[in-house]
Design a protein around this motif. Structure first.
Motif, PDB file in Angstrom:
ATOM      1  N   MET A 171      -6.151  -1.029  -4.912  1.00  0.00           N
ATOM      2  CA  MET A 171      -6.278  -2.161  -4.001  1.00  0.00           C
ATOM      3  C   MET A 171      -7.513  -2.080  -3.104  1.00  0.00           C
ATOM      4  O   MET A 171      -7.853  -3.041  -2.448  1.00  0.00           O
ATOM      5  CB  MET A 171      -5.024  -2.251  -3.131  1.00  0.00           C
ATOM      6  N   GLY A 172      -8.136  -0.938  -3.021  1.00  0.00           N
ATOM      7  CA  GLY A 172      -9.337  -0.760  -2.211  1.00  0.00           C
ATOM      8  C   GLY A 172     -10.044   0.496  -2.660  1.00  0.00           C
ATOM      9  O   GLY A 172      -9.392   1.460  -3.066  1.00  0.00           O
ATOM     10  N   HIS A 173     -11.373   0.488  -2.623  1.00  0.00           N
ATOM     11  CA  HIS A 173     -12.125   1.642  -3.124  1.00  0.00           C
ATOM     12  C   HIS A 173     -13.275   1.964  -2.182  1.00  0.00           C
ATOM     13  O   HIS A 173     -13.926   1.068  -1.647  1.00  0.00           O
ATOM     14  CB  HIS A 173     -12.666   1.351  -4.528  1.00  0.00           C
ATOM     15  N   GLY A 174     -13.505   3.244  -1.981  1.00  0.00           N
ATOM     16  CA  GLY A 174     -14.623   3.719  -1.186  1.00  0.00           C
ATOM     17  C   GLY A 174     -15.192   4.976  -1.801  1.00  0.00           C
ATOM     18  O   GLY A 174     -14.592   5.576  -2.697  1.00  0.00           O
TER      19      GLY A 174
ATOM     20  N   ALA B 287       0.847  -1.190   0.000  1.00  0.00           N
ATOM     21  CA  ALA B 287       0.000   0.000   0.000  1.00  0.00           C
ATOM     22  C   ALA B 287       0.879   1.234   0.000  1.00  0.00           C
ATOM     23  O   ALA B 287       1.699   1.428   0.876  1.00  0.00           O
ATOM     24  CB  ALA B 287      -0.913  -0.009   1.214  1.00  0.00           C
ATOM     25  N   ALA B 288       0.711   2.062  -0.994  1.00  0.00           N
ATOM     26  CA  ALA B 288       1.570   3.221  -1.143  1.00  0.00           C
ATOM     27  C   ALA B 288       0.841   4.532  -0.854  1.00  0.00           C
ATOM     28  O   ALA B 288       1.337   5.350  -0.092  1.00  0.00           O
ATOM     29  CB  ALA B 288       2.159   3.258  -2.544  1.00  0.00           C
ATOM     30  N   VAL B 289      -0.317   4.745  -1.448  1.00  0.00           N
ATOM     31  CA  VAL B 289      -0.995   6.037  -1.317  1.00  0.00           C
ATOM     32  C   VAL B 289      -2.506   5.860  -1.252  1.00  0.00           C
ATOM     33  O   VAL B 289      -3.049   4.827  -1.648  1.00  0.00           O
ATOM     34  CB  VAL B 289      -0.659   6.987  -2.489  1.00  0.00           C
ATOM     35  N   VAL B 290      -3.162   6.913  -0.774  1.00  0.00           N
ATOM     36  CA  VAL B 290      -4.600   7.031  -0.920  1.00  0.00           C
ATOM     37  C   VAL B 290      -4.822   8.133  -1.947  1.00  0.00           C
ATOM     38  O   VAL B 290      -4.141   9.150  -1.937  1.00  0.00           O
ATOM     39  CB  VAL B 290      -5.323   7.356   0.410  1.00  0.00           C
TER      40      VAL B 290
ATOM     41  N   THR C  66     -11.179  13.913   6.094  1.00  0.00           N
ATOM     42  CA  THR C  66     -11.682  13.174   7.249  1.00  0.00           C
ATOM     43  C   THR C  66     -12.253  11.839   6.803  1.00  0.00           C
ATOM     44  O   THR C  66     -12.004  10.800   7.424  1.00  0.00           O
ATOM     45  CB  THR C  66     -12.756  14.001   7.985  1.00  0.00           C
ATOM     46  N   ALA C  67     -13.016  11.849   5.710  1.00  0.00           N
ATOM     47  CA  ALA C  67     -13.587  10.608   5.170  1.00  0.00           C
ATOM     48  C   ALA C  67     -12.480   9.671   4.697  1.00  0.00           C
ATOM     49  O   ALA C  67     -12.544   8.463   4.931  1.00  0.00           O
ATOM     50  CB  ALA C  67     -14.542  10.925   4.027  1.00  0.00           C
ATOM     51  N   ALA C  68     -11.449  10.211   4.049  1.00  0.00           N
ATOM     52  CA  ALA C  68     -10.336   9.385   3.576  1.00  0.00           C
ATOM     53  C   ALA C  68      -9.577   8.776   4.750  1.00  0.00           C
ATOM     54  O   ALA C  68      -9.166   7.614   4.691  1.00  0.00           O
ATOM     55  CB  ALA C  68      -9.397  10.206   2.700  1.00  0.00           C
ATOM     56  N   ALA C  69      -9.405   9.536   5.829  1.00  0.00           N
ATOM     57  CA  ALA C  69      -8.707   9.012   7.013  1.00  0.00           C
ATOM     58  C   ALA C  69      -9.486   7.843   7.612  1.00  0.00           C
ATOM     59  O   ALA C  69      -8.890   6.823   7.991  1.00  0.00           O
ATOM     60  CB  ALA C  69      -8.501  10.116   8.035  1.00  0.00           C
ATOM     61  N   ALA C  70     -10.797   7.975   7.689  1.00  0.00           N
ATOM     62  CA  ALA C  70     -11.626   6.881   8.209  1.00  0.00           C
ATOM     63  C   ALA C  70     -11.565   5.674   7.276  1.00  0.00           C
ATOM     64  O   ALA C  70     -11.471   4.527   7.722  1.00  0.00           O
ATOM     65  CB  ALA C  70     -13.063   7.348   8.392  1.00  0.00           C
ATOM     66  N   PHE C  71     -11.596   5.921   5.972  1.00  0.00           N
ATOM     67  CA  PHE C  71     -11.538   4.859   4.966  1.00  0.00           C
ATOM     68  C   PHE C  71     -10.248   4.055   5.079  1.00  0.00           C
ATOM     69  O   PHE C  71     -10.266   2.837   5.199  1.00  0.00           O
ATOM     70  CB  PHE C  71     -11.682   5.467   3.574  1.00  0.00           C
ATOM     71  N   VAL C  72      -9.095   4.724   5.064  1.00  0.00           N
ATOM     72  CA  VAL C  72      -7.829   3.994   5.131  1.00  0.00           C
ATOM     73  C   VAL C  72      -7.620   3.372   6.500  1.00  0.00           C
ATOM     74  O   VAL C  72      -6.967   2.338   6.622  1.00  0.00           O
ATOM     75  CB  VAL C  72      -6.611   4.863   4.716  1.00  0.00           C
ATOM     76  N   GLY C  73      -8.196   3.983   7.539  1.00  0.00           N
ATOM     77  CA  GLY C  73      -8.121   3.412   8.874  1.00  0.00           C
ATOM     78  C   GLY C  73      -8.767   2.039   8.943  1.00  0.00           C
ATOM     79  O   GLY C  73      -8.321   1.165   9.679  1.00  0.00           O
ATOM     80  N   GLY C  74      -9.818   1.836   8.146  1.00  0.00           N
ATOM     81  CA  GLY C  74     -10.473   0.535   8.072  1.00  0.00           C
ATOM     82  C   GLY C  74      -9.568  -0.540   7.506  1.00  0.00           C
ATOM     83  O   GLY C  74      -9.789  -1.732   7.732  1.00  0.00           O
ATOM     84  N   TYR C  75      -8.554  -0.158   6.784  1.00  0.00           N
ATOM     85  CA  TYR C  75      -7.574  -1.089   6.234  1.00  0.00           C
ATOM     86  C   TYR C  75      -6.315  -1.154   7.099  1.00  0.00           C
ATOM     87  O   TYR C  75      -5.341  -1.810   6.750  1.00  0.00           O
ATOM     88  CB  TYR C  75      -7.184  -0.677   4.812  1.00  0.00           C
ATOM     89  N   GLY C  76      -6.295  -0.386   8.196  1.00  0.00           N
ATOM     90  CA  GLY C  76      -5.145  -0.397   9.090  1.00  0.00           C
ATOM     91  C   GLY C  76      -4.057   0.591   8.728  1.00  0.00           C
ATOM     92  O   GLY C  76      -2.914   0.437   9.143  1.00  0.00           O
ATOM     93  N   PHE C  77      -4.404   1.629   7.961  1.00  0.00           N
ATOM     94  CA  PHE C  77      -3.429   2.627   7.542  1.00  0.00           C
ATOM     95  C   PHE C  77      -3.822   4.001   8.040  1.00  0.00           C
ATOM     96  O   PHE C  77      -4.933   4.228   8.499  1.00  0.00           O
ATOM     97  CB  PHE C  77      -3.302   2.659   6.010  1.00  0.00           C
TER      98      PHE C  77
ATOM     99  N   ASP D 143     -14.377   9.936  -4.673  1.00  0.00           N
ATOM    100  CA  ASP D 143     -13.925   8.546  -4.743  1.00  0.00           C
ATOM    101  C   ASP D 143     -12.613   8.436  -3.975  1.00  0.00           C
ATOM    102  O   ASP D 143     -11.715   9.268  -4.150  1.00  0.00           O
ATOM    103  CB  ASP D 143     -13.708   8.110  -6.192  1.00  0.00           C
ATOM    104  N   LEU D 144     -12.515   7.413  -3.158  1.00  0.00           N
ATOM    105  CA  LEU D 144     -11.333   7.165  -2.331  1.00  0.00           C
ATOM    106  C   LEU D 144     -10.734   5.832  -2.753  1.00  0.00           C
ATOM    107  O   LEU D 144     -11.442   4.823  -2.803  1.00  0.00           O
ATOM    108  CB  LEU D 144     -11.736   7.109  -0.856  1.00  0.00           C
ATOM    109  N   THR D 145      -9.445   5.822  -3.078  1.00  0.00           N
ATOM    110  CA  THR D 145      -8.806   4.605  -3.564  1.00  0.00           C
ATOM    111  C   THR D 145      -7.462   4.413  -2.892  1.00  0.00           C
ATOM    112  O   THR D 145      -6.658   5.342  -2.836  1.00  0.00           O
ATOM    113  CB  THR D 145      -8.600   4.666  -5.092  1.00  0.00           C
ATOM    114  N   ILE D 146      -7.217   3.212  -2.382  1.00  0.00           N
ATOM    115  CA  ILE D 146      -5.881   2.840  -1.925  1.00  0.00           C
ATOM    116  C   ILE D 146      -5.166   2.260  -3.135  1.00  0.00           C
ATOM    117  O   ILE D 146      -5.677   1.362  -3.792  1.00  0.00           O
ATOM    118  CB  ILE D 146      -5.944   1.819  -0.780  1.00  0.00           C
TER     119      ILE D 146
END
Length: 86
Positions: free
Chosen positions: A34-37, A9-12, A53-64, A23-26
């Motif tokens: 690798m992941g989309h929200g 995982a490199a970036v959001v 804030t939404a992106a932080a919550a999104f990547v937090g769900g993946y442990g980042f 659109d939020l993408t890892i």
């Protein structure tokens, strides 16, 4: 929840897809999504940092996590930030 390693995982990426939608993408270090929200919002309540804030919550769900000061603009309605293991 994720099927990739922390090293991959490199970036959001945060992109406005249409009015009221981000659109939020890892994205992996090799450029593979690798992941989309999706973050939907009422534009009258958009405060300019709501998508972060939404992106932080999104990547937090993946442990980042990412540092808000490291967010880079990539076009008029696109941003990215490097990810770190949460």
């Amino acid at each position: 929840m994720s099927d990739f390693t922390a090293d991959q995982a490199a970036v959001v990426r945060i992109e406005r897809a249409e009015e009221g939608r981000w659109d939020l993408t890892i994205v992996s270090d090799s450029g593979v999504p690798m992941g989309h929200g999706v973050h939907l919002f009422d534009r009258t309540q958009d405060d300019g940092v709501d998508e972060l804030t939404a992106a932080a919550a999104f990547v937090g769900g993946y442990g980042f996590r990412f540092d808000g000061d490291a967010v880079q603009q990539d076009g008029p309605d696109a941003f990215w930030a490097p990810l770190f293991r949460g």
